[in-house]
Design an enzyme around this catalytic site. Sequence first.
Site, PDB file in Angstrom:
ATOM      1  N   GLN A 284       0.876  -1.146   0.090  1.00 23.96           N
ATOM      2  CA  GLN A 284       0.052  -0.015  -0.191  1.00 23.96           C
ATOM      3  C   GLN A 284       0.806   1.408   0.110  1.00 23.96           C
ATOM      4  O   GLN A 284       1.787   1.273   0.768  1.00 23.96           O
ATOM      5  CB  GLN A 284      -0.835  -0.211   1.126  1.00 23.96           C
ATOM      6  CG  GLN A 284      -2.074  -1.239   1.179  1.00 23.96           C
ATOM      7  CD  GLN A 284      -3.080  -0.985   0.199  1.00 23.96           C
ATOM      8  OE1 GLN A 284      -3.150  -0.079  -0.578  1.00 23.96           O
ATOM      9  NE2 GLN A 284      -4.113  -1.642   0.330  1.00 23.96           N
ATOM     10  N   TYR A 313      -4.590 -13.765  -1.311  1.00 21.48           N
ATOM     11  CA  TYR A 313      -4.094 -12.560  -2.139  1.00 21.48           C
ATOM     12  C   TYR A 313      -2.938 -11.781  -0.789  1.00 21.48           C
ATOM     13  O   TYR A 313      -3.396 -10.654  -0.721  1.00 21.48           O
ATOM     14  CB  TYR A 313      -5.103 -11.492  -2.753  1.00 21.48           C
ATOM     15  CG  TYR A 313      -6.020 -12.492  -3.265  1.00 21.48           C
ATOM     16  CD1 TYR A 313      -5.934 -12.593  -4.824  1.00 21.48           C
ATOM     17  CD2 TYR A 313      -7.211 -12.822  -2.742  1.00 21.48           C
ATOM     18  CE1 TYR A 313      -7.093 -13.314  -5.441  1.00 21.48           C
ATOM     19  CE2 TYR A 313      -8.213 -13.355  -3.451  1.00 21.48           C
ATOM     20  CZ  TYR A 313      -8.099 -13.664  -4.773  1.00 21.48           C
ATOM     21  OH  TYR A 313      -9.069 -14.319  -5.355  1.00 21.48           O
ATOM     22  N   GLU A 334      -0.608 -16.581  -2.255  1.00 20.11           N
ATOM     23  CA  GLU A 334      -0.307 -15.355  -3.005  1.00 20.11           C
ATOM     24  C   GLU A 334       0.151 -15.901  -4.309  1.00 20.11           C
ATOM     25  O   GLU A 334       1.234 -16.838  -4.367  1.00 20.11           O
ATOM     26  CB  GLU A 334       0.930 -14.686  -2.290  1.00 20.11           C
ATOM     27  CG  GLU A 334       1.564 -13.279  -2.946  1.00 20.11           C
ATOM     28  CD  GLU A 334       0.282 -12.625  -3.762  1.00 20.11           C
ATOM     29  OE1 GLU A 334       0.434 -12.126  -4.910  1.00 20.11           O
ATOM     30  OE2 GLU A 334      -0.486 -12.121  -3.179  1.00 20.11           O
ATOM     31  N   ASP A 377      -8.008 -10.125  -0.004  1.00 21.60           N
ATOM     32  CA  ASP A 377      -7.242  -8.560  -0.342  1.00 21.60           C
ATOM     33  C   ASP A 377      -7.110  -8.860  -1.830  1.00 21.60           C
ATOM     34  O   ASP A 377      -5.774  -8.642  -2.243  1.00 21.60           O
ATOM     35  CB  ASP A 377      -6.235  -8.145   0.555  1.00 21.60           C
ATOM     36  CG  ASP A 377      -5.861  -6.891  -0.024  1.00 21.60           C
ATOM     37  OD1 ASP A 377      -6.472  -6.104  -0.542  1.00 21.60           O
ATOM     38  OD2 ASP A 377      -4.909  -6.298   0.511  1.00 21.60           O
ATOM     39  N   CYS A 404     -10.001  -2.552  -3.626  1.00 20.10           N
ATOM     40  CA  CYS A 404      -9.472  -1.448  -4.306  1.00 20.10           C
ATOM     41  C   CYS A 404     -10.469  -0.645  -5.067  1.00 20.10           C
ATOM     42  O   CYS A 404      -9.926   0.144  -5.683  1.00 20.10           O
ATOM     43  CB  CYS A 404      -8.061  -1.558  -4.317  1.00 20.10           C
ATOM     44  SG  CYS A 404      -7.702  -2.617  -5.731  1.00 20.10           S
TER      45      CYS A 404
END
Length: 450
Positions: A284, A313, A334, A377, A404
């Site tokens: 981020q 994720y 991931e 995420d 997002c």
Amino acid sequence: MSETAGSEQALTLRVGRMTYGPDAIARTDDGKAVFVRGAVPGDLVRARVTREQPTYSNAVLEEVLEASPERVSTAPCPFVDVCGGCPWAHLSREAQLRSKRDNVVDSLVRIGHMPQEEADGLVRPCSDPGDPWGYRNKVELAFQAQGRRSVIGMHDVTGDRVVKVDRCPLLQRGFEKVTKSVSGALSYLSNSRSLQIDRVGVRASRRTRQVEVALWTQTGGFPRAQAAKILREATGATSVVRVLTKGPQKARKVSGLEKLGGYGSWEERVGSESMLLSAPSFFQVNTRGAEELVRLVMEGLDPAEDECAMDLYSGAGTFTLPLARRCDWVDAVESYGPAVRDLRRNLERTGLDNVDPVGGDADLEFPDADADVIVVDPPRAGLAAGVVQKLSAQPARAIAYVSCDPATLARDLARFAEEGTFSPVWVTPVDLFPQTFHVETVTLLQRVRR
């Protein structure tokens, strides 16, 4: 009201609201939508139409005839009207927060087909982690070769040109002028060497005082030693790396990472955690915002020490590390290779041995073990339909969905509703990206009681 000058049409418009994008929306006398770049809600403007479509038009602001109370006349950055990085810089802070919440509600209603009253009750006020300027730990600079010279800076509002800037007020305070130093160093280097650079990433941390300059290039020859020397002298960078890419320009993939000088990675502190990140790994761009996301996720899930968690994720471990400190076991998945390596390195550094980090697609590598609490995420594309189905089959008591993109969040919440296992309790927008339309959200879903 409209007037025509040559082939261009000028409109006088009263602006209504911000879109989920750089533009504000107004309507002509006959109700046609006009998306106006540079305007803010409440403005009375004269705008020039740049694109005419049957159901809407695009326009750019030419003159503010009557300024809205929500308009900020002067911004800390002199480039806001030419650089594309701060499209909402003329909108007041309070209005930005309201508009971002409104855009989340609008997506839930329009895309997720949620009743207006339900969406309004579900979405909380937009959380403000602070620092509307000087909040970014990362900026990316465009590189444009012009013969033997080069221009390094930001894309303009059209995305077609590169604007040379001497500082970026969005970058962490104390490092604003690093962009100018990088630009000067690479311009000097390009006078004597042909540089094939796609873009330049700069990461800076007020907490660790580390600065990394990452040169994204295709494979092939490169003045490694000279670039490292000049960049470190100009910027004080603690790390200079080269990210090697291959493939077509719009779909290039990372093929390797070269350490040119310094540490070869960048360190940031998030809450009580210290994380090492390689240049290709996602993190981020707003560190205080990342801490707010972690706070919301952990407070929402309230994991217990005897519970098992799932982190899909997971990236380099923003949520994995605090989950591992609170839970008995964590399954982390991931797909991006550099992030998986960073996750494993961060787990090793912290001494946490109750995590199983798996590299692969979340749908294909979905953990076999059951979870009590789950964090997802995903990237902007959201959750694959198969992942929603697999999550809905879990016996977990709660899921924290970090998103997002309000559009894909709305789509995925509709999919969860169809499955009927989990239902959203609240959605909290978090303003990780002041001066832009982007917004992060944390949604808490709990198991439906039957």
